[in-house]
Design an enzyme around this catalytic site. Structure first.
Site, PDB file in Angstrom:
ATOM      1  N   ASP A 118      26.443   1.839  61.910  1.00  0.00           N
ATOM      2  CA  ASP A 118      25.261   1.015  62.260  1.00  0.00           C
ATOM      3  C   ASP A 118      25.424  -0.388  62.096  1.00  0.00           C
ATOM      4  O   ASP A 118      24.346  -1.130  62.014  1.00  0.00           O
ATOM      5  CB  ASP A 118      23.930   1.542  61.832  1.00  0.00           C
ATOM      6  CG  ASP A 118      23.758   2.994  62.064  1.00  0.00           C
ATOM      7  OD1 ASP A 118      24.068   3.488  63.127  1.00  0.00           O
ATOM      8  OD2 ASP A 118      23.235   3.606  61.053  1.00  0.00           O
ATOM      9  N   LYS A 170      28.919  -2.336  65.872  1.00  0.00           N
ATOM     10  CA  LYS A 170      30.092  -2.569  66.392  1.00  0.00           C
ATOM     11  C   LYS A 170      30.164  -2.413  67.739  1.00  0.00           C
ATOM     12  O   LYS A 170      31.389  -3.350  68.214  1.00  0.00           O
ATOM     13  CB  LYS A 170      30.744  -1.545  65.603  1.00  0.00           C
ATOM     14  CG  LYS A 170      30.945  -1.497  64.129  1.00  0.00           C
ATOM     15  CD  LYS A 170      31.972  -0.207  63.813  1.00  0.00           C
ATOM     16  CE  LYS A 170      31.107   1.364  63.881  1.00  0.00           C
ATOM     17  NZ  LYS A 170      30.043   1.436  63.209  1.00  0.00           N
ATOM     18  N   GLY A 212      26.251   6.058  67.413  1.00  0.00           N
ATOM     19  CA  GLY A 212      25.376   5.561  68.425  1.00  0.00           C
ATOM     20  C   GLY A 212      25.616   3.999  68.687  1.00  0.00           C
ATOM     21  O   GLY A 212      25.311   3.297  68.056  1.00  0.00           O
ATOM     22  N   HIS A 213      26.377   3.718  69.804  1.00  0.00           N
ATOM     23  CA  HIS A 213      26.898   2.457  69.914  1.00  0.00           C
ATOM     24  C   HIS A 213      26.053   1.662  71.032  1.00  0.00           C
ATOM     25  O   HIS A 213      25.943   2.391  72.196  1.00  0.00           O
ATOM     26  CB  HIS A 213      28.189   2.271  70.125  1.00  0.00           C
ATOM     27  CG  HIS A 213      29.120   2.692  69.186  1.00  0.00           C
ATOM     28  ND1 HIS A 213      30.393   2.940  69.220  1.00  0.00           N
ATOM     29  CD2 HIS A 213      28.808   3.086  67.876  1.00  0.00           C
ATOM     30  CE1 HIS A 213      30.898   3.338  68.089  1.00  0.00           C
ATOM     31  NE2 HIS A 213      29.967   3.298  66.984  1.00  0.00           N
ATOM     32  N   THR A 221      23.887  14.457  60.988  1.00  0.00           N
ATOM     33  CA  THR A 221      22.886  13.905  62.291  1.00  0.00           C
ATOM     34  C   THR A 221      22.743  15.275  63.165  1.00  0.00           C
ATOM     35  O   THR A 221      22.238  14.986  64.186  1.00  0.00           O
ATOM     36  CB  THR A 221      23.860  13.075  63.129  1.00  0.00           C
ATOM     37  OG1 THR A 221      25.175  13.403  63.399  1.00  0.00           O
ATOM     38  CG2 THR A 221      24.146  11.619  62.483  1.00  0.00           C
ATOM     39  N   GLN A 242      30.989   5.146  62.717  1.00  0.00           N
ATOM     40  CA  GLN A 242      30.473   5.143  61.461  1.00  0.00           C
ATOM     41  C   GLN A 242      31.137   3.998  60.588  1.00  0.00           C
ATOM     42  O   GLN A 242      31.230   2.815  61.116  1.00  0.00           O
ATOM     43  CB  GLN A 242      30.889   6.283  60.779  1.00  0.00           C
ATOM     44  CG  GLN A 242      29.927   7.716  61.316  1.00  0.00           C
ATOM     45  CD  GLN A 242      30.547   8.202  62.816  1.00  0.00           C
ATOM     46  OE1 GLN A 242      31.841   8.339  62.853  1.00  0.00           O
ATOM     47  NE2 GLN A 242      29.571   8.503  63.593  1.00  0.00           N
ATOM     48  N   PRO A 258      14.479   6.763  60.417  1.00  0.00           N
ATOM     49  CA  PRO A 258      14.179   5.359  59.743  1.00  0.00           C
ATOM     50  C   PRO A 258      15.468   5.248  58.932  1.00  0.00           C
ATOM     51  O   PRO A 258      15.850   6.180  58.193  1.00  0.00           O
ATOM     52  CB  PRO A 258      12.788   5.407  59.184  1.00  0.00           C
ATOM     53  CG  PRO A 258      12.242   6.734  59.168  1.00  0.00           C
ATOM     54  CD  PRO A 258      13.164   7.736  60.173  1.00  0.00           C
ATOM     55  N   ARG A 259      15.997   3.989  59.211  1.00  0.00           N
ATOM     56  CA  ARG A 259      17.413   3.829  58.268  1.00  0.00           C
ATOM     57  C   ARG A 259      16.794   3.269  56.860  1.00  0.00           C
ATOM     58  O   ARG A 259      15.659   2.494  56.850  1.00  0.00           O
ATOM     59  CB  ARG A 259      18.105   2.724  58.894  1.00  0.00           C
ATOM     60  CG  ARG A 259      19.112   3.260  60.215  1.00  0.00           C
ATOM     61  CD  ARG A 259      19.920   2.258  60.831  1.00  0.00           C
ATOM     62  NE  ARG A 259      20.213   2.814  61.998  1.00  0.00           N
ATOM     63  CZ  ARG A 259      20.357   1.947  63.125  1.00  0.00           C
ATOM     64  NH1 ARG A 259      20.366   0.788  63.301  1.00  0.00           N
ATOM     65  NH2 ARG A 259      20.879   2.481  64.203  1.00  0.00           N
TER      66      ARG A 259
HETATM   67  P1  IMP Z   1      27.448  13.749  60.087  1.00  0.00           P
HETATM   68  O1  IMP Z   1      28.409  12.887  60.431  1.00  0.00           O
HETATM   69  O2  IMP Z   1      26.654  14.135  61.202  1.00  0.00           O
HETATM   70  O3  IMP Z   1      28.201  15.027  59.595  1.00  0.00           O
HETATM   71  O4  IMP Z   1      26.574  12.919  58.824  1.00  0.00           O
HETATM   72  C1  IMP Z   1      27.080  12.893  57.731  1.00  0.00           C
HETATM   73  C2  IMP Z   1      26.495  11.594  57.165  1.00  0.00           C
HETATM   74  O5  IMP Z   1      26.920  10.532  58.090  1.00  0.00           O
HETATM   75  C3  IMP Z   1      24.901  11.197  57.017  1.00  0.00           C
HETATM   76  O6  IMP Z   1      24.549  10.668  56.064  1.00  0.00           O
HETATM   77  C4  IMP Z   1      24.639  10.577  58.629  1.00  0.00           C
HETATM   78  O7  IMP Z   1      23.541  10.014  58.581  1.00  0.00           O
HETATM   79  C5  IMP Z   1      25.926   9.969  58.347  1.00  0.00           C
HETATM   80  N1  IMP Z   1      26.186   9.290  59.817  1.00  0.00           N
HETATM   81  C6  IMP Z   1      26.983   9.816  60.622  1.00  0.00           C
HETATM   82  N2  IMP Z   1      26.999   9.092  61.834  1.00  0.00           N
HETATM   83  C7  IMP Z   1      26.451   8.032  61.619  1.00  0.00           C
HETATM   84  C8  IMP Z   1      26.460   6.789  62.302  1.00  0.00           C
HETATM   85  O8  IMP Z   1      26.970   6.592  63.444  1.00  0.00           O
HETATM   86  N3  IMP Z   1      25.549   5.761  61.799  1.00  0.00           N
HETATM   87  C9  IMP Z   1      25.202   5.793  60.492  1.00  0.00           C
HETATM   88  N4  IMP Z   1      25.382   6.864  59.577  1.00  0.00           N
HETATM   89  C10 IMP Z   1      26.266   8.233  60.329  1.00  0.00           C
END
Ligand code: IMP
Length: 431
Positions: free
Chosen positions: A13, A16, A40-41, A128, A223, A303-304
Site C-alpha cells: 500500500d 506503487k 490493490g493498485h 485478504t 505488496q 482500516p489500515r
Molecule cells: P494474503 O496475501 O491475502 O495471504 O495476506 C497475508 C498478509 O499480507 C495479510 O497481513 C494481508 O493483509 C497482507 N497483504 C496482502 N496483500 C496486501 C496488499 O496488497 N497490501 C497490504 N497488505 C497486504
C-alpha cells in the site's frame, strides 16, 4: 538504463500504482511479477480513479505492453472483470498478455483461505481472503492449475478431476464445510478460459527481448518487502516474493536484466492484517492520518494500522532489495501535524539496535526510538518543485535520505501524476 523494478519497501500500500503509472509513460512494457488479487493498485486516469488488482498499472498508456507474468496467481474472475471495466471505459487492453504458466486461483483456494483463518482464531494472519496463500501452497505442492490448463477444456477437466477430490476431503472432513461442486466450477472457469484465451501466451521471451534490446521495462511489484514469504515478518506475510529478486523469479529473466531498483515508501507506515508494528500509533495521530488518506484496504476495505516512518525497517528494505533510490509517497498527508517522527533505532532486550532482529519473532517485541522533526502547516499538493516545499518538509526528506543512505528520486504529494516532485530524473530514466 532500460529496466527498473518498482518494489514496495514497507508492508504494501505504498502507492506503487501511481509511481508505476507515471513511469509507464516512458516504458515499452510493464510487468507485474508477483502476488494476486490481494493487491490493490490505485491509478488516476484524468478524474477517474481506477482500482486494479491484477492488471499492471501501466494499462492507461496505450503504447505500453502490459504483462501478467508467471509469478502471479491469477483469479480469472477478477481479471475478466477488470478487462471488461477497462474496455467499457474505452481503455485499450490490446497490449495485455497473461502468462500461460501463471497459477490460477480457484474457489477452493478462497474457501480454504477463509476456513484456515477461522480455525486459527486469534492466531490468524489476517489475510485478504483472496485465496492467494492456498494457491501458492498448491504451486509448491505441485498440484496447481495453471492458465494453460484453464484455456484448454480437456486439460481443465483432467486437472479438476485430479485435484478437487482432495480439496473437498479437506473442506468436508477437516473443516466440516459443504463440498464444492465440480460441474459448477468447471462451467464457470471454462467461461473465463474462453474469455482470456486471446490474452494468454509465453511471456518470458517477450520481456527478455525487450530488456535485451534496451527497451524500457518496468517490473511492478505487489505488496511489500516486509510481507515477503522469506524476508518479511514471517508468519505474518503473504505467500509470494514481493522483493526485487521476485522480478527475476516471477518473470524468468536473469538478474542482469534489472538495471535500477526503486523502493516505494510512504512518508509514514501502514500495515493491514496481524503482526508486529513497532511504530504503530493507536491514538489521535494514527486516526488523523488514517482518515486523511482514507487508509482502508483497497481489496478488503479494512482500516489500515498507521504509524510513523520506520527507517530501521526501511534500511532493511534497502539491503534485501538492493535499492538504488526511494520514491517517498504521501508526504502531503503529514502536512499540519505539529511534529513528525522517524524511528531510527529499536530497543531490544535492553540494547539499542539499528538493524532488524534476525528472528522475525523478536520484531513484535522491540520498542522504537524516535527522532523528531518539527512539522509544516502549508498544504503542499499544489507545489511543483522540491525547492518550494516548506523547509521542514525538505528537512524530513533529506533526513530520510541520510538515514537510508540512498537518494530520494521522487516525492509524491497527491494522487495525480502532476502532484509529483522529481528530484533525480536520471535515476528514473528521465534524465
Ligand atoms: P494474503 O496475501 O491475502 O495471504 O495476506 C497475508 C498478509 O499480507 C495479510 O497481513 C494481508 O493483509 C497482507 N497483504 C496482502 N496483500 C496486501 C496488499 O496488497 N497490501 C497490504 N497488505 C497486504
Amino acid at each position: 538504463m532500460s529496466s527498473l523494478v518498482v518494489v514496495g519497501a514497507q508492508w504494501g500500500d505504498e502507492a506503487k500504482g501511481k509511481v508505476v503509472d507515471l513511469l509507464a509513460q516512458e516504458a515499452a512494457m510493464v510487468v507485474r511479477y508477483a502476488g494476486g488479487s490481494n493487491a490493490g493498485h490505485t491509478v488516476m486516469a484524468g478524474d477517474l480513479l481506477l482500482k486494479l488488482h491484477l492488471i499492471p498499472s501501466g494499462i492507461l498508456n496505450p503504447e505500453t505492453t502490459c504483462i501478467i507474468s508467471d509469478g502471479v496467481v491469477l483469479d480469472p474472475g477478477v481479471v475478466c472483470e477488470e478487462i471488461e471495466a477497462l474496455q467499457a471505459r474505452r481503455i485499450s487492453t490490446e497490449k495485455l498478455f497473461i502468462s500461460g504458466n501463471a497459477h490460477v486461483v480457484l474457489p477452493y483456494h478462497k474457501e480454504l483461505d477463509r476456513l484456515e483463518e477461522e480455525r486459527k482464531g486469534l492466531g490468524k494472519i489476517g489475510t485478504t481472503m483472496q485465496g492467494v496463500g492456498p494457491a501458492y501452497a498448491d504451486k509448491a505442492r505441485r498440484c496447481g492449475i495453471r492458465v494453460n490448463d484453464l484455456v484448454d477444456a480437456d486439460r481443465l477437466r483432467r486437472r479438476l478431476d485430479a485435484v478437487l477430490p482432495d480439496k473437498n476431503f479437506l473442506i468436508e472432513k477437516l473443516y466440516g464445510a459443504p463440498r464444492l461442486n465440480e460441474e459448477a466450477i468447471y462451467a464457470e472457469y471454462r467461461r473465463y478460459g474462453e474469455f482470456l484465451r486471446p490474452f494468454v501466451g509465453e511471456v518470458g521471451s517477450l520481456v527478455s527481448a525487450a530488456a535485451a534490446n534496451g527497451r524500457r521495462v518496468v517490473f511492478e511489484g505487489a505488496q511489500g518487502t516486509m510481507l515477503d514469504i522469506d524476508y518479511g515478518t514471517y508468519p505474518y506475510v503473504t505467500s509470494s516474493h514481493p522483493v526485487a529478486g521476485g522480478a527475476c523469479l516471477g518473470t524468468g529473466v536473469g538478474p542482469h536484466a534489472l538495471d535500477t531498483i526503486l523502493g516505494v515508501a510512504k512518508a509514514y507506515t501502514t500495515r493491514v492484517g496481524e503482526g508486529g508494528f513497532p511504530t504503530e500509533q493507536t491514538n489521535a495521530v494514527g486516526d488523523l492520518i488514517r482518515e486523511r488518506d482514507q487508509e482502508y484496504g483497497t481489496t478488503t476495505g479494512r482500516p489500515r494500522r498507521v504509524g510513523w516512518l520506520d527507517v530501521v525497517a526501511l534500511r532493511y528494505a534497502v539491503r534485501v532489495n538492493g535499492l538504488d533510490a526511494l520514491a517517498l509517497t504521501l508526504l502531503d498527508v503529514l502536512s499540519t501535524l505539529p511534529e513528525v517522527k522517524i524511528c531510527v533505532a529499536y530497543r531490544h532486550e535492553e540494547r539499542r539496535v539499528t538493524e532488524l532482529p534476525g528472528d522475525p519473532e523478536a520484531f513484535g517485541r522491540v520498542t522504537p526510538e524516535y527522532e523528531t522533526i518539527p512539522g509544516w502547516d502549508e498544504d503542499i499538493t499544489r507545489l511543483r518543485d522540491f525547492a518550494q516545499l516548506p523547509e521542514n518538509a525538505r528537512r524530513y526528506v533529506r533526513r530520510v535520505e541520510e538515514l537510508c543512505g540512498i537518494p530520494v528520486a521522487l516525492v509524491s504529494i497527491g494522487k495525480r501524476r502532476s502532484e509529483t516532485l522529481i528530484l533525480r530524473p536520471d535515476l528514473l530514466g528521465r534524465g
